[in-house]
Scaffold this active site. Sequence first.
Site: not given
Length: 362
Positions: A272, A223, A197, A299, A249, A168
């Site tokens: 997703d 992401e 992400d 996701h 997502e 992240k």
Amino acid sequence: MSIIANATALLADIAVETDRTDAVQSFVKQETILVRLATADGTEGTGYAYTIGTGGTSVLALLRDHLLPLLAGKDARNVEGLWQELFALTRATTTGVITSLALAAVDTALWDLRCKRAGEPLWRLAGGHRQQVPVYDTEGGWLHLSPDDLVKSALAAKEAGWAGVKIKVGKPHAAEDAARLRAVREAVGPDLHVMTDANQSQSLSGALRLATALEPYDPYWLEEPMPADDISGHARLARATRIPVAVGESMYSPAQFRSYLESGAASVVQVDAARVGGITPWLKVAHLAEAFNVLVCPHFLMELHVSLVAAVANGAYVEHIPQLRAVTRTELAVRDGLAVAPDAPGIGIDWDMDAVDDRRVA
């Protein structure tokens, strides 16, 4: 007979298995909306959707007040027709996440029935490309973890034979994100895929700076760098960086994916199944992405997505975030770094309904 005789829904809260933080939020709990359909011949199908902390009762109300009553007496085999009928009924609230989640809970239950009636697992009935797919770890990459923790988790994933990990990003300064990624890259070497992400935390200028700072450490993708409705911003970023841009997502219809793909704003699609409205539209997005020569790496929802990624030719990765172990009798099998799609007829989730009932809130 395949006529739907009973349709019910419930809401259960499942605690997170570990602290999960990103640049904009924390994963509070999984509000799990389950739909159970029973046909006249006694066959039962179970579907689900989720939120990460709010909105579950709104999804449940939409199901109980509007969608489930429509299903009584309908033929469960007509999955596409029923999806379209329910979508038409809710047209005033589409495209939106509450409606998409409600549609997904019904649609996955219908697919569960379809697979059970056919005696086939989801991965085969939805396409049957292969049974084993690569998996990457997210649990060791949350934003609150230290660089030492990130390195430890990444090395463990590499030792286990996994092909990738996710880190992240979205710290106050891009240099801090770059330092965290650098620590992982130097520890694992050049072969492990390291995804990043940002969870929609950046402006366009911030995303450009972040991508420039991360590029030397070869991230496999960046992401959700910006809010999901900023298609033009993602397109500008994609033209400016060598890092593939991953999105999906936070999109709730196939048409949103089409716009991203047509504008060159997405190099990886992370559709997703819960948020896009179920398995039926998920497959449409996957095939649309294939037409653009774009990979699908969905996701979350690994217990469901393993079968869908295995079904399609451009399915590339399953994201490993365990969340259903408290309410299922089995868990995702990972062998030699590959996630294995279940072979039992159905969508591949063996629910422990006693455990679900213990966590029922509505």
